[in-house]
Design a protein around this motif. Sequence first.
Motif, mmCIF file in Angstrom:
data_model
loop_
_atom_site.group_PDB
_atom_site.id
_atom_site.type_symbol
_atom_site.label_atom_id
_atom_site.label_comp_id
_atom_site.label_asym_id
_atom_site.label_seq_id
_atom_site.Cartn_x
_atom_site.Cartn_y
_atom_site.Cartn_z
ATOM 1 N N ALA A 3 0.836 -1.214 0.000
ATOM 2 C CA ALA A 3 0.000 0.000 0.000
ATOM 3 C C ALA A 3 0.867 1.258 0.000
ATOM 4 O O ALA A 3 2.012 1.260 0.457
ATOM 5 C CB ALA A 3 -0.916 0.002 1.223
ATOM 6 N N ILE A 4 0.285 2.336 -0.527
ATOM 7 C CA ILE A 4 0.947 3.644 -0.532
ATOM 8 C C ILE A 4 0.353 4.484 0.593
ATOM 9 O O ILE A 4 -0.838 4.798 0.588
ATOM 10 C CB ILE A 4 0.749 4.351 -1.890
ATOM 11 C CG1 ILE A 4 1.331 3.500 -3.017
ATOM 12 C CG2 ILE A 4 1.396 5.728 -1.866
ATOM 13 C CD1 ILE A 4 1.012 4.041 -4.401
ATOM 14 N N LEU A 5 1.193 4.840 1.559
ATOM 15 C CA LEU A 5 0.753 5.631 2.700
ATOM 16 C C LEU A 5 1.642 6.867 2.875
ATOM 17 O O LEU A 5 1.893 7.319 3.989
ATOM 18 C CB LEU A 5 0.768 4.782 3.973
ATOM 19 C CG LEU A 5 -0.329 3.707 4.031
ATOM 20 C CD1 LEU A 5 0.157 2.455 4.728
ATOM 21 C CD2 LEU A 5 -1.562 4.246 4.741
ATOM 22 N N LYS A 6 2.085 7.412 1.751
ATOM 23 C CA LYS A 6 2.924 8.603 1.813
ATOM 24 C C LYS A 6 2.172 9.755 2.471
ATOM 25 O O LYS A 6 1.029 10.046 2.100
ATOM 26 C CB LYS A 6 3.354 9.022 0.407
ATOM 27 C CG LYS A 6 4.310 8.058 -0.271
ATOM 28 C CD LYS A 6 4.692 8.568 -1.657
ATOM 29 C CE LYS A 6 5.664 7.641 -2.345
ATOM 30 N NZ LYS A 6 6.020 8.123 -3.706
ATOM 31 N N ARG A 7 2.811 10.371 3.458
ATOM 32 C CA ARG A 7 2.265 11.532 4.167
ATOM 33 C C ARG A 7 0.901 11.252 4.810
ATOM 34 O O ARG A 7 0.140 12.174 5.110
ATOM 35 C CB ARG A 7 2.173 12.752 3.237
ATOM 36 C CG ARG A 7 3.518 13.203 2.693
ATOM 37 C CD ARG A 7 3.422 14.485 1.879
ATOM 38 N NE ARG A 7 4.712 14.866 1.334
ATOM 39 C CZ ARG A 7 5.663 15.539 1.979
ATOM 40 N NH1 ARG A 7 5.432 15.905 3.248
ATOM 41 N NH2 ARG A 7 6.790 15.850 1.409
ATOM 42 N N ALA A 8 0.581 9.997 4.978
ATOM 43 C CA ALA A 8 -0.679 9.661 5.671
ATOM 44 C C ALA A 8 -0.539 9.944 7.163
ATOM 45 O O ALA A 8 0.553 9.893 7.723
ATOM 46 C CB ALA A 8 -1.018 8.190 5.439
#
Length: 373
Positions: free
Chosen positions: A271-276
């Motif tokens: 999964a992509i959780l950049k800056r989440a």
Amino acid sequence: MTEQERIEQLEQEKQLLQDQLDQIKKRKEKKRSVGFWLLKKSSVPLLGIKLKKSINNAISEYKQTKTVSVDTVSDVSSNIIWRITRIGLFGLFVTLIPSVILLYQTKLVINQNKLVDNQNELIEAERRSSLVFIMDNLLSDLSEELKYKGSSERNISPVLEARIASLSRAMKPYRYEEDGELIDKKISPEKGQLLFSLIRSDLADQSYREILDASDFSYTYFKDIFLGRGVNLKYVNLNHSNLSEVNLPAANLERGELMFANLERINLSDAILKRANLTNANLVNSELLSCDFTNAKLYGADLTEADLTEATLWGTKLDDADLSDVVLDNVIVHRQDWITYVKDSLDLKGAEDIQDKYRVKKQGKQQFILVKK
């Protein structure tokens, strides 16, 4: 008046005075006897039989010998102390009765308030559930709009987008009965149904993004469900949501809001959780293989026994996070002293175990990787 008459007159006056004195004396004796009777009757409950007898013994002894023995004084003193203690305990008991009654009344009031709160929650649950009918009509309109559109033309009208966003905000969280008892935390199953329907509708990116930007899916309830691979939830607001045991592999949650979310045992592999924002999120036993947490916020997050194999923790904020028994094989980090940093500077739970298991290996110009010792 002769002398004899004078004497008789004086005798009469003397007798009159004597009679008056006798009457006064009788009244005093009567009052004394009444007072003595009252004192006698009241002395027993007030002083007690033992104390009364000990005082009588002391008085009789003093009249006979003009002195009082040590044993007699000790007997009087002990009976006085015993009597005071008994009266004190009785007074304490009498004082406690109103307190006990007050506590019992308070308990009844608390129970009554709890019942009222439960009733209000159930009424609220019934009202919220009525929104399901509105959602049903809205999804029917959505299906009608998409009926004749191809895969490349699945944008919907701004009016329908606004209706979906408004419905998501109208669906407030509430407590409902589960197994005969109210759940602890407020949640909204209806929001979960609405979001699931949107994901499955396969909308075009433009409409999907506009809906998520305007909607509020905090307190959403999902549990043990497969939402599909590569779901786009960029910018979604899922604060306080329950996504435990949900399968979301390769999902795009970039800049997503997941504060205080329950993500226990979730599958977010790739999964992509950049800056989440996952502040205080529960990620216990979660599968986070190859997740991209670049510059993500994991303040206070619980990552106990989470699997972050080959994940990216570049610039990830981990203050107050729990890394107990976490798996960090081949995790990418942004500094060579990362292990020392989380152990000494951040003082994170589980950091000592990380130091024992892993070492930092340089990989590229400004990239480092954790490898097992």
